[in-house]
Design a protein around this motif. Sequence first.
Motif, PDB file in Angstrom:
ATOM      1  N   UNK A  78     -31.135  -4.015 -10.757  1.00  0.00           N
ATOM      2  CA  UNK A  78     -31.950  -3.652  -9.596  1.00  0.00           C
ATOM      3  C   UNK A  78     -31.401  -4.279  -8.322  1.00  0.00           C
ATOM      4  N   UNK A  79     -31.111  -5.575  -8.376  1.00  0.00           N
ATOM      5  CA  UNK A  79     -30.555  -6.293  -7.226  1.00  0.00           C
ATOM      6  C   UNK A  79     -29.290  -7.017  -7.671  1.00  0.00           C
ATOM      7  N   UNK A  80     -28.225  -6.818  -6.912  1.00  0.00           N
ATOM      8  CA  UNK A  80     -26.943  -7.421  -7.244  1.00  0.00           C
ATOM      9  C   UNK A  80     -26.413  -8.091  -5.985  1.00  0.00           C
ATOM     10  N   UNK A  81     -26.438  -9.436  -5.970  1.00  0.00           N
ATOM     11  CA  UNK A  81     -26.045 -10.188  -4.787  1.00  0.00           C
ATOM     12  C   UNK A  81     -24.673 -10.834  -4.988  1.00  0.00           C
ATOM     13  N   UNK A  82     -23.842 -10.753  -3.960  1.00  0.00           N
ATOM     14  CA  UNK A  82     -22.540 -11.421  -3.976  1.00  0.00           C
ATOM     15  C   UNK A  82     -22.602 -12.626  -3.049  1.00  0.00           C
ATOM     16  N   UNK A  83     -22.271 -13.790  -3.576  1.00  0.00           N
ATOM     17  CA  UNK A  83     -22.243 -15.030  -2.803  1.00  0.00           C
ATOM     18  C   UNK A  83     -20.804 -15.528  -2.774  1.00  0.00           C
ATOM     19  N   UNK A  84     -20.266 -15.787  -1.577  1.00  0.00           N
ATOM     20  CA  UNK A  84     -18.859 -16.136  -1.430  1.00  0.00           C
ATOM     21  C   UNK A  84     -18.729 -17.433  -0.639  1.00  0.00           C
ATOM     22  N   UNK A  85     -17.880 -18.347  -1.105  1.00  0.00           N
ATOM     23  CA  UNK A  85     -17.619 -19.567  -0.342  1.00  0.00           C
ATOM     24  C   UNK A  85     -16.210 -20.059  -0.646  1.00  0.00           C
ATOM     25  N   UNK A 107     -26.148  -5.925   2.956  1.00  0.00           N
ATOM     26  CA  UNK A 107     -27.300  -6.830   3.001  1.00  0.00           C
ATOM     27  C   UNK A 107     -27.453  -7.653   1.731  1.00  0.00           C
ATOM     28  N   UNK A 108     -26.638  -7.379   0.703  1.00  0.00           N
ATOM     29  CA  UNK A 108     -26.650  -8.171  -0.517  1.00  0.00           C
ATOM     30  C   UNK A 108     -25.366  -8.983  -0.667  1.00  0.00           C
ATOM     31  N   UNK A 109     -24.670  -9.164   0.441  1.00  0.00           N
ATOM     32  CA  UNK A 109     -23.431  -9.942   0.434  1.00  0.00           C
ATOM     33  C   UNK A 109     -23.569 -11.090   1.429  1.00  0.00           C
ATOM     34  N   UNK A 110     -23.334 -12.325   0.965  1.00  0.00           N
ATOM     35  CA  UNK A 110     -23.456 -13.473   1.851  1.00  0.00           C
ATOM     36  C   UNK A 110     -22.239 -14.370   1.717  1.00  0.00           C
ATOM     37  N   UNK A 111     -21.627 -14.686   2.838  1.00  0.00           N
ATOM     38  CA  UNK A 111     -20.492 -15.613   2.868  1.00  0.00           C
ATOM     39  C   UNK A 111     -20.943 -16.920   3.500  1.00  0.00           C
ATOM     40  N   UNK A 112     -20.748 -18.026   2.773  1.00  0.00           N
ATOM     41  CA  UNK A 112     -21.046 -19.354   3.302  1.00  0.00           C
ATOM     42  C   UNK A 112     -19.859 -19.800   4.136  1.00  0.00           C
ATOM     43  N   UNK A 113     -20.087 -20.075   5.403  1.00  0.00           N
ATOM     44  CA  UNK A 113     -18.999 -20.467   6.283  1.00  0.00           C
ATOM     45  C   UNK A 113     -19.380 -21.713   7.062  1.00  0.00           C
TER      46      UNK A 113
END
Length: 209
Positions: free
Chosen positions: A175-182, A202-208
């Motif tokens: 249902x929800x698939x989130x990508x977290x990148x760092x 909106x389900x992709x987040x990059x930690x910067x």
Amino acid sequence: MSGKPAPSKIHGGHGQIFWFIIKTYKNGPMTQKLDQVHVSKDAKFVPNVKVSSPLGSFDATFLLYPSAALALIMFAGGTGITPMVRIIAHVVEQYHNGGLSDGVDVVLIFWNKTMEDIIWNDQFTDLSQSESDWFRFIPVLTQPAQSWKGLVGRPSMMQINAILDDYLPDRDVVTEKHALICGSNGFIKSVEDAISGEFPKNFLHAFEG
């Protein structure tokens, strides 16, 4: 100096102790200095530390009330593992406290140069064995020794698709698939380019930073 705090272990119980993940480099002037500090006897020499949240601007409220089929796919490069540790610790705590139902999956893909560079390799390996129903750990090396039997190479669409086919085969029905990148700026861009067709923005987040 600025830094990001992290739990002392993946399984909760942090109390009032403040922990950092600091990778020591053999020829690094800053980390070598920190490695030589013994707080019990050198307390007056410990520098003031400005601390930000390990999650930065990441909005993790969806983890409080997750959907029935939620997947977190984490792409970490080197010390970019820091925010992932805190999120994994939260998921572990929620599972053990009954706050999460079955159906929440976490896939951690962790790139490093050599096996010796893998931060918390033993802890992640142990967790992937004790929580194998929802947690998968995939280390990838870019400069492996000949004895290395795992995955090799820098992030690419082909590599990431193959990993997800193996470790999250039912991702099309999630249902929800989130990508977290760092990781470094170059690492983040490589991953974003490789997964651009797999995750909604909106389900992709990059930690910067």
